[in-house]
Design an enzyme around this catalytic site. Structure first.
Site, mmCIF file in Angstrom:
data_model
loop_
_atom_site.group_PDB
_atom_site.id
_atom_site.type_symbol
_atom_site.label_atom_id
_atom_site.label_comp_id
_atom_site.label_asym_id
_atom_site.label_seq_id
_atom_site.Cartn_x
_atom_site.Cartn_y
_atom_site.Cartn_z
ATOM 1 N N TYR A 93 -49.540 -4.456 -51.035
ATOM 2 C CA TYR A 93 -50.183 -5.728 -50.779
ATOM 3 C C TYR A 93 -50.052 -5.871 -49.138
ATOM 4 O O TYR A 93 -48.845 -6.275 -48.731
ATOM 5 C CB TYR A 93 -50.008 -6.910 -51.338
ATOM 6 C CG TYR A 93 -50.609 -7.059 -52.602
ATOM 7 C CD1 TYR A 93 -51.337 -6.291 -53.431
ATOM 8 C CD2 TYR A 93 -49.973 -8.064 -53.550
ATOM 9 C CE1 TYR A 93 -51.817 -6.276 -54.547
ATOM 10 C CE2 TYR A 93 -50.530 -8.268 -55.065
ATOM 11 C CZ TYR A 93 -51.339 -7.392 -55.481
ATOM 12 O OH TYR A 93 -51.621 -7.404 -56.620
ATOM 13 N N ARG A 148 -62.477 -13.853 -58.359
ATOM 14 C CA ARG A 148 -62.321 -13.614 -57.096
ATOM 15 C C ARG A 148 -63.254 -14.732 -56.169
ATOM 16 O O ARG A 148 -63.841 -14.488 -55.252
ATOM 17 C CB ARG A 148 -62.928 -12.325 -56.743
ATOM 18 C CG ARG A 148 -61.824 -11.098 -57.123
ATOM 19 C CD ARG A 148 -62.210 -9.834 -56.790
ATOM 20 N NE ARG A 148 -61.249 -9.015 -57.193
ATOM 21 C CZ ARG A 148 -61.102 -8.500 -58.587
ATOM 22 N NH1 ARG A 148 -62.006 -8.829 -59.525
ATOM 23 N NH2 ARG A 148 -60.190 -7.627 -59.033
ATOM 24 N N GLY A 149 -63.274 -15.763 -56.831
ATOM 25 C CA GLY A 149 -63.972 -16.986 -56.048
ATOM 26 C C GLY A 149 -65.395 -17.129 -56.240
ATOM 27 O O GLY A 149 -66.052 -18.054 -55.915
ATOM 28 N N GLY A 169 -67.857 -20.603 -55.916
ATOM 29 C CA GLY A 169 -68.772 -20.492 -54.819
ATOM 30 C C GLY A 169 -68.345 -19.824 -53.652
ATOM 31 O O GLY A 169 -69.083 -19.883 -52.455
#
Length: 333
Positions: A65, A216-217, A221
């Site tokens: 990451y 992932r959101g 929204g």
């Protein structure tokens, strides 16, 4: 009530039959290193430290990451707090200086090399749960797990986990050394593991840490914030899938509003309700997102609401693009 199933008010859950007790929610730190667009290191450190102060114990990171950035960030945040956290570290994905992806390397010599660098970046002497990020098709899982088992014997790792692998791989790995948890994507929009993987985990006494609970959101929204945002390349956020999914997301938001919840709390409460023995890992990047997630713990959904929400959610598109889906051992049938 199952062996590891917590009561509704319980705030701790054990990772499998041999792992540590952890707080009911984990904090996923990947998004703090640019995978979903710009981030603020100072805000990230504050968020990690606030999570620890509020009782969160499991922090999830990966050596790839931000090419080590995330581990350095987590190391900064846990200085002076090490004894209060468990560190879950994924390894094995190869990166280039330009941020490109270069496949996987799970050879035993590579496993020990990755671990040495992670320990240094995190500023710790032992990693609590160490896990290959994906199955390397060129290396038998027995060899990879055997190398981590050597690290356990040497005192550098406490427990072994897996990530995004299927039932056969889980069984083979567990025969080499006890596995405490499988990290896998799970949400009201991503229910694949229910069919075969979760029953196998229950049989073997293995837990799960569940990422992607907000898809992932998508369910809250959130939209991609430019080409540097991983989601700009995922099917559910692009093309005709995006148009179809926006209608579903609107219905989810209305459902949440009717119950006095935010969409994020609704998505998380669904996971907590369906899998009370497992640990959702929430990718909160800010104090506000952390506060929202923790609020779901006190807002359990009724069985009727769980079922009604499932009837609403029909998401279009796979969770990854086709080439990545083909590489996922957890998706093989």
């Amino acid at each position: 009530m199952g062996k590891h199933e917590p009561a509704k008010t319980q705030r701790m859950v054990r990772l499998g039959s041999t792992g540590p007790e952890v707080f009911r929610l984990g904090l996923g730190c990947m998004g703090m290193s640019g995978m979903y667009g710009a981030t603020d290191d100072a805000e990230s450190v504050r968020t990690i430290q606030a999570a620890i102060d509020l009782g969160v114990t499991l922090l999830d990171t990966g050596d790839f990451y931000g090419m080590g950035h995330n581990e350095l960030l987590v190391g900064r945040a846990i200085a002076g707090r090490r004894e209060r956290v468990q560190l879950s570290v994924k390894f094995g994905a190869l990166r280039g200086p330009d941020g490109s992806w270069g496949g996987l390397d799970m050879r035993p010599v590579a496993v020990k090399n990755f671990a040495a660098y992670s320990l240094k970046r995190l500023g710790v002497e032992v990693i609590d749960v160490y896990r290959p990020a994906r199955l390397d098709p060129a290396v038998p899982i027995e060899d990879t797990i055997g190398a981590i088992a050597d690290l356990v014997k040497a005192g550098h790792v406490r427990h072994i986990g897996l990530s995004e692998v299927g039932v056969e791989t889980i069984r083979r790995a567990h025969r080499v050394h006890p596995i405490v948890d499988l990290q896998i994507e799970y949400a009201v929009a991503t229910r694949g593991p229910e069919a075969e993987i979760f029953p196998a985990l229950a049989e073997l006494g293995i837990s799960a840490t569940l990422y992607g609970v907000y898809s992932r959101g998508l369910l809250t929204g959130s939209k991609p914030k430019g080409p540097g945002d991983l989601r700009a390349h995922l099917p559910r956020f692009t093309g005709e899938h995006r148009q179809k999914n926006e209608d579903v997301v609107g219905a989810i938001h209305r459902f949440a509003q009717e119950r006095g919840m935010t969409p994020g709390q609704l998505a998380l409460a669904w996971v907590l309700g369906r899998q009370p023995a497992f640990v959702p890992v929430v990718g909160a990047k800010t104090l506000a997102q952390l506060d929202d997630a923790l609020g779901a713990l006190d807002r359990p959904l009724s069985h009727a609401d769980l079922t009604a929400l499932e009837a609403l959610v029909t998401i279009s598109g796979d969770r990854y693009a086709a080439p990545q889906m083909r590489q996922l051992d957890s998706e093989r049938r």
